[in-house]
Design a protein around this motif. Structure first.
Motif, PDB file in Angstrom:
ATOM      1  N   GLY A 152       0.373  -4.411   3.921  1.00 49.72           N
ATOM      2  CA  GLY A 152       0.138  -2.730   3.764  1.00 49.72           C
ATOM      3  C   GLY A 152      -0.517  -2.584   2.572  1.00 49.72           C
ATOM      4  N   GLY A 153      -0.439  -3.174   1.535  1.00 51.11           N
ATOM      5  CA  GLY A 153      -0.758  -3.213   0.144  1.00 51.11           C
ATOM      6  C   GLY A 153      -2.362  -3.494  -0.018  1.00 51.11           C
ATOM      7  N   ASN A 154      -3.050  -3.702   1.254  1.00 48.67           N
ATOM      8  CA  ASN A 154      -4.215  -4.560   0.903  1.00 48.67           C
ATOM      9  C   ASN A 154      -5.586  -3.349   1.327  1.00 48.67           C
ATOM     10  N   ASN A 155      -5.014  -2.237   1.629  1.00 47.52           N
ATOM     11  CA  ASN A 155      -5.984  -1.056   1.604  1.00 47.52           C
ATOM     12  C   ASN A 155      -5.566   0.224   0.952  1.00 47.52           C
ATOM     13  N   VAL A 156      -6.391   1.123   0.594  1.00 45.99           N
ATOM     14  CA  VAL A 156      -6.039   2.251  -0.136  1.00 45.99           C
ATOM     15  C   VAL A 156      -4.883   2.957   0.112  1.00 45.99           C
TER      16      VAL A 156
END
Length: 304
Positions: A152-156
């Protein structure tokens, strides 16, 4: 004969006990230092802003509630830090090589054990204080898992959502421990969650190089120019809105807005790695100042 034998062995027993105590102290110091390394970069990001927020939103009922709040926040910060660093080893080799995993202080096999041991510790701690607080801890565990293990933290947008949700959990838990969740507290937590969603990318500017290598898409990578202009805009806009919403006095409004403007201008005009690190430190000081404003709803302390 028995007396003489006891006298003969007594010094040996004493030496053994002393050596055991010294080894125990050394081990405790080693583990505490490792925990400090796990949490070091997020005192300004999590520990102090969350604690200040809880104190301002629901003033402490006692010294013991304040102490328990600090302990609860620190252990939950440790839990999130360990999870994030276990899943972000490649990034840390570039951005934070001194952390326990990239430096070799904690091995690859030990990392998952520590990760889930901190979860068990935090759940136990919340259950000891108030059973309903376990729900907050489990929510934070789920959000951390979504951010780290599920990507979940890999995109803006995903990163902003996970960060905002995590802050809401931290603030809800800390405020529940230190005081009481009433209308002022709930309103402050909701507003803080929205603020975090719009401003959490401020922490990503110093980590651009490491994020690029790991393939993480943050706002500063996706839109280098727009992200800096947006940071300038929201630091001013939030300063004005929060001052108006909490109805603080004109001097307090001017001070917060002026400081917010300074923070935004730093991000926009000073773009080196060292400048971004200092800008993020300044941003967190502004964030703590913004978190104090709900105190005015209870005490009118910022009427000037």
């Amino acid at each position: 004969m028995n007396f003489r034998c006891s006298s003969f062995h007594a010094p040996l027993i004493s030496i053994t006990v002393v050596n055991f105590i010294l080894r125990l102290i050394s081990a405790v110091k080693c583990h505490l230092y490792t925990a400090l390394l796990f949490t070091w970069t997020d005192y300004k990001t999590v520990f102090f802003p969350i604690t200040v927020f809880a104190c301002a939103t629901a003033p402490a009922r006692s010294c013991s509630s304040l102490l328990w709040c600090c302990v609860w926040v620190w252990f939950h910060q440790l839990m999130c830090n360990v999870s994030n660093q276990v899943c972000g080893r490649k990034e840390d080799k570039i951005n934070h090589p001194w952390r326990p995993l990239p430096s070799g202080r904690v091995s690859e096999s030990q990392a998952p054990v520590i990760r889930w041991a901190t979860v068990a510790c935090c759940v136990s701690m919340s259950s000891m204080y108030e059973p309903e607080l376990v729900h907050t801890t489990l929510s934070l565990v789920a959000i951390t898992f979504a951010h780290d293990e599920l990507g979940g933290g890999n995109n803006v947008v995903g990163k902003a959502l996970c960060t905002a949700a995590a802050y809401v959990c931290f603030e809800f838990g800390a405020t529940t421990i230190i005081g009481v969740m009433d209308f002022v507290s709930v309103t402050a937590v909701i507003i803080s969650g929205i603020l975090t969603f719009t401003a959490s990318h401020a922490q990503d500017f110093p980590d651009v190089e490491g994020d690029k290598i790991t393939g993480r898409m943050t706002f500063p990578i996706y839109a280098p120019e727009l992200s800096r202009f947006f940071t300038l805009f929201i630091s001013i806009a939030w300063s004005i809105f929060l001052s108006w919403f909490w109805k603080v006095g004109p001097i307090s409004t001017a001070l917060l807005t002026g400081f917010g403007t300074y923070v935004g201008l730093r991000y926009y005009f000073w773009r080196t790695l060292e400048a971004d690190k200092r800008s993020y430190l300044t941003f967190n000081i502004w964030l703590m100042a913004a978190h104090v404003l709900p105190l005015h709803a209870r005490t009118s302390v910022l009427a000037f």
